[in-house]
Design an enzyme around this catalytic site. Structure first.
Site, mmCIF file in Angstrom:
data_model
loop_
_atom_site.group_PDB
_atom_site.id
_atom_site.type_symbol
_atom_site.label_atom_id
_atom_site.label_comp_id
_atom_site.label_asym_id
_atom_site.label_seq_id
_atom_site.Cartn_x
_atom_site.Cartn_y
_atom_site.Cartn_z
ATOM 1 N N HIS A 276 -34.311 39.823 11.842
ATOM 2 C CA HIS A 276 -35.545 40.379 12.411
ATOM 3 C C HIS A 276 -35.302 41.291 13.609
ATOM 4 C CE1 HIS A 276 -37.936 38.458 9.498
ATOM 5 N NE2 HIS A 276 -39.066 38.590 10.143
ATOM 6 N N ASP B 272 -43.265 34.376 20.282
ATOM 7 C CA ASP B 272 -44.615 34.427 19.696
ATOM 8 C C ASP B 272 -44.578 34.116 18.205
ATOM 9 O OD1 ASP B 272 -45.416 37.433 21.588
ATOM 10 O OD2 ASP B 272 -45.358 35.337 22.182
ATOM 11 N N GLU C 92 -50.344 35.070 28.451
ATOM 12 C CA GLU C 92 -49.908 36.372 27.983
ATOM 13 C C GLU C 92 -51.036 37.367 28.220
ATOM 14 O OE1 GLU C 92 -48.062 37.142 24.268
ATOM 15 O OE2 GLU C 92 -46.537 35.574 24.483
HETATM 16 C C1 LIG Z 1 -42.435 39.674 14.223
HETATM 17 C C2 LIG Z 1 -41.485 39.479 15.395
HETATM 18 C C3 LIG Z 1 -41.928 38.857 16.536
HETATM 19 C C4 LIG Z 1 -41.062 38.666 17.617
HETATM 20 N N1 LIG Z 1 -41.526 38.034 18.741
HETATM 21 C C5 LIG Z 1 -40.676 37.826 19.767
HETATM 22 C C6 LIG Z 1 -41.125 37.169 20.937
HETATM 23 O O1 LIG Z 1 -42.304 36.826 21.060
HETATM 24 N N2 LIG Z 1 -40.232 36.953 21.948
HETATM 25 C C7 LIG Z 1 -38.922 37.338 21.852
HETATM 26 O O2 LIG Z 1 -38.157 37.078 22.792
HETATM 27 N N3 LIG Z 1 -38.455 37.976 20.754
HETATM 28 C C8 LIG Z 1 -39.316 38.237 19.735
HETATM 29 N N4 LIG Z 1 -38.857 38.907 18.630
HETATM 30 C C9 LIG Z 1 -37.466 39.469 18.662
HETATM 31 C C10 LIG Z 1 -36.476 38.427 18.156
HETATM 32 O O3 LIG Z 1 -36.341 37.388 19.114
HETATM 33 C C11 LIG Z 1 -35.108 39.070 17.994
HETATM 34 O O4 LIG Z 1 -35.184 40.204 17.173
HETATM 35 C C12 LIG Z 1 -34.143 38.071 17.377
HETATM 36 O O5 LIG Z 1 -32.839 38.520 17.511
HETATM 37 C C13 LIG Z 1 -34.491 37.904 15.913
HETATM 38 O O6 LIG Z 1 -33.897 36.709 15.454
HETATM 39 P P1 LIG Z 1 -33.060 36.752 14.087
HETATM 40 O O7 LIG Z 1 -32.663 35.361 13.772
HETATM 41 O O8 LIG Z 1 -33.805 37.539 13.074
HETATM 42 O O9 LIG Z 1 -31.766 37.562 14.583
HETATM 43 P P2 LIG Z 1 -30.966 38.720 13.807
HETATM 44 O O10 LIG Z 1 -31.818 39.948 13.800
HETATM 45 O O11 LIG Z 1 -30.459 38.212 12.530
HETATM 46 O O12 LIG Z 1 -29.746 38.943 14.845
HETATM 47 C C14 LIG Z 1 -30.020 39.420 16.145
HETATM 48 C C15 LIG Z 1 -28.707 39.649 16.903
HETATM 49 O O13 LIG Z 1 -28.104 38.386 17.213
HETATM 50 C C16 LIG Z 1 -26.883 38.242 16.522
HETATM 51 N N5 LIG Z 1 -26.880 36.883 15.971
HETATM 52 C C17 LIG Z 1 -27.669 36.372 15.003
HETATM 53 N N6 LIG Z 1 -27.385 35.063 14.795
HETATM 54 C C18 LIG Z 1 -26.392 34.749 15.679
HETATM 55 C C19 LIG Z 1 -25.647 33.570 15.979
HETATM 56 N N7 LIG Z 1 -25.868 32.421 15.327
HETATM 57 N N8 LIG Z 1 -24.708 33.623 16.958
HETATM 58 C C20 LIG Z 1 -24.481 34.772 17.648
HETATM 59 N N9 LIG Z 1 -25.126 35.927 17.397
HETATM 60 C C21 LIG Z 1 -26.074 35.902 16.431
HETATM 61 C C22 LIG Z 1 -26.872 39.318 15.443
HETATM 62 O O14 LIG Z 1 -25.549 39.721 15.150
HETATM 63 C C23 LIG Z 1 -27.656 40.429 16.112
HETATM 64 O O15 LIG Z 1 -26.852 41.155 16.998
HETATM 65 C C24 LIG Z 1 -39.710 39.127 17.538
HETATM 66 C C25 LIG Z 1 -39.255 39.764 16.381
HETATM 67 C C26 LIG Z 1 -40.140 39.950 15.323
HETATM 68 C C27 LIG Z 1 -39.649 40.653 14.105
HETATM 69 C C1 LIG Z 2 -45.400 42.058 12.761
HETATM 70 C C2 LIG Z 2 -46.411 41.564 13.740
HETATM 71 C C3 LIG Z 2 -47.765 41.493 13.535
HETATM 72 C C4 LIG Z 2 -48.316 40.998 14.677
HETATM 73 N N1 LIG Z 2 -47.297 40.766 15.565
HETATM 74 C C5 LIG Z 2 -47.481 40.225 16.827
HETATM 75 N N2 LIG Z 2 -48.716 40.023 17.256
HETATM 76 C C6 LIG Z 2 -48.913 39.511 18.479
HETATM 77 N N3 LIG Z 2 -47.936 39.144 19.311
HETATM 78 C C7 LIG Z 2 -46.691 39.333 18.881
HETATM 79 N N4 LIG Z 2 -45.524 39.062 19.503
HETATM 80 C C8 LIG Z 2 -44.579 39.438 18.666
HETATM 81 N N5 LIG Z 2 -45.083 39.921 17.512
HETATM 82 C C9 LIG Z 2 -46.404 39.872 17.647
HETATM 83 C C10 LIG Z 2 -46.132 41.111 15.000
#
Ligand SMILES: Cc1cc2nc3c(=O)[nH]c(=O)nc-3n(C[C@H](O)[C@H](O)[C@H](O)COP(=O)(O)OP(=O)(O)OC[C@H]3O[C@@H](n4cnc5c(N)ncnc54)[C@H](O)[C@@H]3O)c2cc1C
Ligand SMILES: Cc1ccn(-c2ncnc3[nH]cnc23)c1
Length: 506
Positions: A85, A146, A257
């Site tokens: 993600h 979130d 928030e």
């Molecule tokens: C819809 C949505 C909502 C989000 N909301 C928030 C939020 O509210 N707050 C917030 O802080 N973030 C939020 N994020 C961001 C999210 O925390 C980061 O993108 C996170 O890295 C995604 O987790 P993932 O498991 O998909 O990681 P990946 O995208 O798979 O990896 C992220 C990074 O970490 C590395 N990595 C993955 N797994 C490991 C492991 N086990 N050990 C070491 N390195 C590793 C990968 O190589 C890469 O560099 C959101 C993302 C999305 C898509």
């Molecule tokens: C893909 C998507 C649709 C709604 N969101 C979110 N809505 C509200 N707070 C968020 N925080 C991270 N993603 C959020 C993320």
């Protein structure tokens, strides 16, 4: 310059096929790996040469040690992929090896109750699964994101921030211990007391120093229900003053928030969703007259038998705020439903075919002293018509963050998370198209750079090591030292584009 040729025995083809000589509990896949070449951002697609589906930590250790022992003769890099993600290819490895962390033997989640409860989980575990398991014991993690369909390894490699962070700090402040496989293939258990430097390096370390294979997460008592409240402001300074008052008071809300509503139509219905207005008549008469509005979103935990107390506490907290009276919207939902709220929007977007589209997200930490200057330019001059997705804005207390981790934050006691969570309509050339949004992102980034607001990117993305050194500032020295110590050949997490793998032919 003369390119030093790799010895004929070792070329990229047989380096990849040498992986098949490894005796593993899991297995490699060498084709149909397109899943590992995409992420939530849908903007970068780097195909790996192989995907490891580990069934044990040893599989990860053996694979990395094998590549490490080939030294600079091999160009192979390794990216751990959690739930994929990220938005700019951070979990991808071009022609390298992607490790599918979710297939790591889902080690039994072990919940430990008692005075300081905690849960031991796999680095590839999703937070939503941790929530459901710990709730069986009336417990839950204290700090969230979130959206819960993210892995422990992914969020701990960044920070893990949501509306609880003002009180409990980010997720990286709520970890007792990690098991990590370093860039040399060593399996190391680390904590505040043991292998301390690796522990703090990995937290917020963007996957640079090791792969998190297990984590021990602190837990607290879980409520059954929440009061979920939204109120509106038309004045930014009154909005932020109320937010800052709330994050600094004792017995405050349990989640704080906020988000920005830029809509020239003046209609509010599209964001109210399940909220019922406290005063329906007045609420329906309310119109934003096309002004940008600021929404404060707060939550108070409670259990069914203490409704009276929570109502008093809520009324007391709300009485100190200066929101527009007719815009108080209230909802009462189970704790799990609140925590999993973004998954609800995700499913709605997926049903409309609006999820697998580009997400050029931009996230910042903005120092409290500059948030007004930031907002004036961004919401006054750059984003004036629409926002193409939610814009979150809320303050947190630096005192709850541990500055020994790799995470870079502004050096003020209070700073804001500002998140531009945009979606781009495929093949649109209008203001909702990717080109327009990327241009707008560039304007925002240029403003941040020239205005010298002391802003830092969260979930940072840069293309050159020079920009990364500027991001880390005085902390670059420690970050580079940790890379040399734990991943000297720069094998790990190439998708972050911080370090390039040194090879004999480069
Ligand atoms: C819809 C949505 C909502 C989000 N909301 C928030 C939020 O509210 N707050 C917030 O802080 N973030 C939020 N994020 C961001 C999210 O925390 C980061 O993108 C996170 O890295 C995604 O987790 P993932 O498991 O998909 O990681 P990946 O995208 O798979 O990896 C992220 C990074 O970490 C590395 N990595 C993955 N797994 C490991 C492991 N086990 N050990 C070491 N390195 C590793 C990968 O190589 C890469 O560099 C959101 C993302 C999305 C898509
Ligand atoms: C893909 C998507 C649709 C709604 N969101 C979110 N809505 C509200 N707070 C968020 N925080 C991270 N993603 C959020 C993320």
């Amino acid at each position: 310059t003369l390119k030093v040729q790799r010895p004929p025995s070792l070329n990229s083809t047989n380096i990849v096929s040498s992986l098949e000589t490894l005796s593993l509990d899991g297995y490699f896949s060498f084709e149909n790996n397109h899943h590992a070449a995409k992420d939530f951002g849908n903007m970068y697609h780097f195909l790996p040469s192989a995907v490891l589906h580990p069934k044990s930590v040893q599989d990860i250790s053996n694979t990395i040690r094998h590549i490490y022992e080939m030294g600079s003769a091999s160009e192979l890099t390794v990216a751990a992929r959690g739930h994929g993600h990220s938005t700019q290819g951070q979990a991808q490895a071009h022609q390298g090896v992607v490790i599918n962390m979710e297939s790591l033997q889902k080690l039994e989640m072990q919940v430990h109750t008692g005075k300081t409860p905690y849960v031991d989980v796999s680095g590839g575990e999703l937070w939503i699964n941790i929530l459901h398991e710990t709730l069986k014991h009336g417990l839950a993690p204290k700090s969230w994101t979130d959206y819960l369909h993210l892995t422990v390894g992914g969020t701990l490699s960044n920070a893990g921030i949501s509306g609880q962070a003002f009180q409990h700090g980010p997720q990286i402040s709520n970890v007792y211990q990690l098991e990590v496989v370093t860039g040399k293939g060593e399996v190391v258990t680390c904590s505040e007391k043991k292998n301390t430097d690796l522990f703090y390096g990995v937290l917020g370390g963007l996957g640079q120093f090791g792969i998190i294979t297990r984590a021990r997460i602190s837990l607290g008592p879980a409520p059954k229900m929440v009061k979920w409240i939204r109120v509106l402001y038309s004045d930014f300074s009154i909005f932020t003053k109320d937010q800052e008052q709330l994050i600094s008071s004792e017995n405050s809300f349990d989640y704080i928030e906020g988000f920005i509503i830029i809509n020239r139509t003046g209609l509010l219905n599209n964001w109210r969703s399940s909220f019922r207005p406290k005063d329906p008549v007045q609420a329906n008469q309310f119109s934003s007259d096309g002004r940008t509005l600021y929404c404060l979103e707060v939550v108070k935990h409670f259990n069914p038998d203490d409704t009276k107390t929570v109502n008093q506490s809520m009324e007391n907290l709300l009485s100190k705020l200066s929101y527009i009276p007719s815009t108080l919207f209230l909802s009462e939902v189970p704790y799990v439903e609140f925590l999993d709220r973004v998954h609800v929007s995700e499913k709605k977007l997926q049903a409309k075919g609006l999820y697998e589209i580009p997400h050029p997200w931009l996230n910042f930490f903005v120092p409290k002293s500059r948030i007004s200057d930031f907002a004036e330019e961004i919401f006054g001059n750059i984003l004036t018509d629409t926002s193409n997705g939610p814009i979150l804005i809320y303050p947190v207390n630096q005192s709850k963050w541990n500055n020994k981790t790799s995470l870079v934050t502004p050096d003020e006691d209070v700073f804001y998370l500002v998140a531009f969570l945009t979606s781009a309509m495929p093949s649109s050339t209008g203001t909702d198209g990717l080109a327009h949004i990327l241009t707008q992102n560039k304007r925002i980034l240029d403003f941040c750079a020239t205005a010298e607001l002391g802003i830092k990117q969260y979930l940072p993305h840069y293309n050159t090591q020079e920009e990364w050194q500027a991001h880390f500032g005085p902390r670059w020295k420690v970050f580079a030292q940790r890379k040399l110590a734990y991943d000297p050949l720069a094998i790990l997490a190439p998708g972050q584009r911080i370090f390039r793998k040194a090879t004999r032919t480069s």
